[in-house]
Scaffold this active site. Sequence first.
Site, PDB file in Angstrom:
ATOM      1  CE  LYS A  69      -1.124   1.358   4.827  1.00  0.00           C
ATOM      2  NZ  LYS A  69      -0.472   0.409   5.736  1.00  0.00           N
ATOM      3  CG  HIS A 197       1.672  -1.557  11.897  1.00  0.00           C
ATOM      4  ND1 HIS A 197       2.165  -0.350  12.323  1.00  0.00           N
ATOM      5  CD2 HIS A 197       1.960  -1.637  10.576  1.00  0.00           C
ATOM      6  CE1 HIS A 197       2.720   0.276  11.291  1.00  0.00           C
ATOM      7  NE2 HIS A 197       2.615  -0.484  10.220  1.00  0.00           N
ATOM      8  N   GLY A 237       6.296   0.375  10.195  1.00  0.00           N
ATOM      9  CA  GLY A 237       6.552   1.579  10.974  1.00  0.00           C
ATOM     10  C   GLY A 237       8.012   1.978  11.021  1.00  0.00           C
ATOM     11  CD  GLU A 274       2.464  -6.908   8.217  1.00  0.00           C
ATOM     12  OE1 GLU A 274       2.026  -5.819   8.637  1.00  0.00           O
ATOM     13  OE2 GLU A 274       1.845  -7.974   8.329  1.00  0.00           O
ATOM     14  N   PRO A 275       7.619  -3.861   6.484  1.00  0.00           N
ATOM     15  CG  PRO A 275       9.789  -4.041   5.605  1.00  0.00           C
ATOM     16  CD  PRO A 275       8.701  -4.847   6.259  1.00  0.00           C
ATOM     17  N   GLY A 276       7.002  -0.694   5.030  1.00  0.00           N
ATOM     18  CA  GLY A 276       6.528  -0.008   3.835  1.00  0.00           C
ATOM     19  C   GLY A 276       7.462   1.142   3.539  1.00  0.00           C
ATOM     20  CE1 TYR A 332      -6.577  11.071   2.860  1.00  0.00           C
ATOM     21  CE2 TYR A 332      -5.253  10.525   0.942  1.00  0.00           C
ATOM     22  CZ  TYR A 332      -6.443  10.935   1.490  1.00  0.00           C
ATOM     23  OH  TYR A 332      -7.501  11.215   0.671  1.00  0.00           O
ATOM     24  CG  ASP A 333       2.434   8.821   6.187  1.00  0.00           C
ATOM     25  OD1 ASP A 333       2.058   8.006   7.051  1.00  0.00           O
ATOM     26  OD2 ASP A 333       3.603   8.882   5.790  1.00  0.00           O
ATOM     27  CG  ASP A 362      -9.672  22.571  -0.923  1.00  0.00           C
ATOM     28  OD1 ASP A 362      -9.849  23.488  -0.096  1.00  0.00           O
ATOM     29  OD2 ASP A 362      -9.945  21.392  -0.683  1.00  0.00           O
ATOM     30  CE1 TYR A 390       1.341   3.925   3.352  1.00  0.00           C
ATOM     31  CE2 TYR A 390       3.358   4.737   4.360  1.00  0.00           C
ATOM     32  CZ  TYR A 390       2.438   3.730   4.174  1.00  0.00           C
ATOM     33  OH  TYR A 390       2.615   2.534   4.784  1.00  0.00           O
TER      34      TYR A 390
HETATM   35  C1  LIG Z   1       0.519   0.416   6.471  1.00  0.00           C
HETATM   36  C2  LIG Z   1       0.919  -0.878   7.031  1.00  0.00           C
HETATM   37  C3  LIG Z   1       2.261  -1.272   7.029  1.00  0.00           C
HETATM   38  C4  LIG Z   1       3.379  -0.379   6.557  1.00  0.00           C
HETATM   39  O1  LIG Z   1       3.605   0.683   7.441  1.00  0.00           O
HETATM   40  P1  LIG Z   1       4.908   1.590   7.264  1.00  0.00           P
HETATM   41  O2  LIG Z   1       4.765   2.623   8.308  1.00  0.00           O
HETATM   42  O3  LIG Z   1       4.880   2.153   5.892  1.00  0.00           O
HETATM   43  O4  LIG Z   1       6.090   0.700   7.474  1.00  0.00           O
HETATM   44  C5  LIG Z   1       2.553  -2.536   7.490  1.00  0.00           C
HETATM   45  N1  LIG Z   1       1.601  -3.374   7.945  1.00  0.00           N
HETATM   46  C6  LIG Z   1       0.296  -3.029   7.982  1.00  0.00           C
HETATM   47  C7  LIG Z   1      -0.689  -4.008   8.470  1.00  0.00           C
HETATM   48  C8  LIG Z   1      -0.079  -1.771   7.534  1.00  0.00           C
HETATM   49  O5  LIG Z   1      -1.381  -1.428   7.585  1.00  0.00           O
END
Ligand SMILES: *Cc1c(COP(=O)(O)O)cnc(C)c1O
Length: 460
Positions: A69, A197, A237, A274-276, A332-333, A362, A390
Amino acid sequence: MNTAAPTEFEFPFLEEGFTARDVVEQKINESSTTDERDAFYVCDLGDVLKKHLRWMRALPRITPFYAVKCNDSRTVVTTLASLGTGFDCASKTEIALVQSLGVDPSRIIYANPCKQVSQIKYASAHGVQMMTFDSEVELMKVARCHDNAKLVLRIATDDSKAVCRLSVKFGAPLKSCRGLLERAKELGLNVIGVSFHVGSGCTDAKTYTQAIADARTVFHIGDELGFNMDLLDIGGGFPGSDNVELKFEEITAVINPALDKYFPADCDVKIIAEPGRFYVASAYTLVVNIIAKKVIMDEDSVSDDEDEGTNDRTLMYYVNDGVYGSFNCILYDHAHCLPVLHKKPKPDEIMYPCSIWGPTCDGLDRIVEQCYLPDMQVGDWLVFENMGAYTVAASSTFNGFQRPDLHYVISRPAWQHVQQICLQGMPAPAEESRLFEVSACCGQESSLEMPTKPCQARVV
Ligand SMILES: *Cc1c(COP(=O)(O)O)cnc(C)c1O
């Protein structure tokens, strides 16, 4: 080994001795000869590789499952697939994207505790087994719609110290875990582990320690009830740049001992995360152009000395991307975005209080409420670093403003390194450090062929 990787990236290698930053300059120079001057991104895939190496060095026990995501660019996802990461998908479309690159379902966790029934069926039909839950209703849906799910109980964490809180929406409180696990047992479901998380922008690494300890408690309950608990998922996170209060290595320095204490290496629990943002934030640089400007004179200013008059005016800059586009991360972030100047200011250059606004009609479309910038003109450029997380993933074309063009780059050594990891797995730490000493790279406008099997996917 890794099954998915690009056969072909259709963008040029960085020329020898050039960096992504040089490409930014080059694009600015090209655009500046015209009136077009659209906003654009440069994404350095070599930076994604660096992050992966940094991850493996700091958290050798933890397999990253990239959270799609955060940035679902096919090129980024393909790069990560080549590097052998797994994927955290939250929807059918994300699962389809990852599977279209040839990623095996065992490398996917469907990490959304509240799923639509039809999408659970989709996961089942496509072999995706690992999925999270945090409620009894979800268990009943999975029992009905999935043939052989491997369930992961998402627990709530104390995210009071995070910038983006998630436990208000997801995560079972500890005291309800036994009841949920008993219900899973009654329904004949297979629970394999625990996830959490801590929220994004976490400012206290101890949150991870507490969550890992709580996970251990839930493992005990699961074992007692006869589940074979062997997966711990410590979520995301992790910061995507070093421009943060709590740095990546400060977090890992707390996580590793906590894992060794509660989940020692000989306990046969597989650990994933789950690093994003960690993987993508710093790879992207966004360059925007000033399309309009206003000078607001302060009537009350007492200064009559023109040259020193930094307090007598405020500048408003309007640029061609905003919160409905890439800067949706501000809404959002909770991101704070500050530009770096394209042209270095002179030592004696006067800095004015400024606000920066997006292009839509806007009033909400404000990027920076106040910062200090020199007196710039329409047509000048502003550069925003760390813009990969994001941003592009959730941007819209509200008011008819188009998304910026995206230019991917990678150096040849970085590319070769990705290929090598794809085919042979991670190198020994000693070899890996050589890569980033090599700044030399070569070749131009080529269509890059990945070697042969097992790399199959294709990037356009
Ligand atoms: C959004 C999300 C992540 C990623 O979070 P980051 O802050 O980008 O690392 C990982 N796991 C879950 C379940 C999430 O909803």
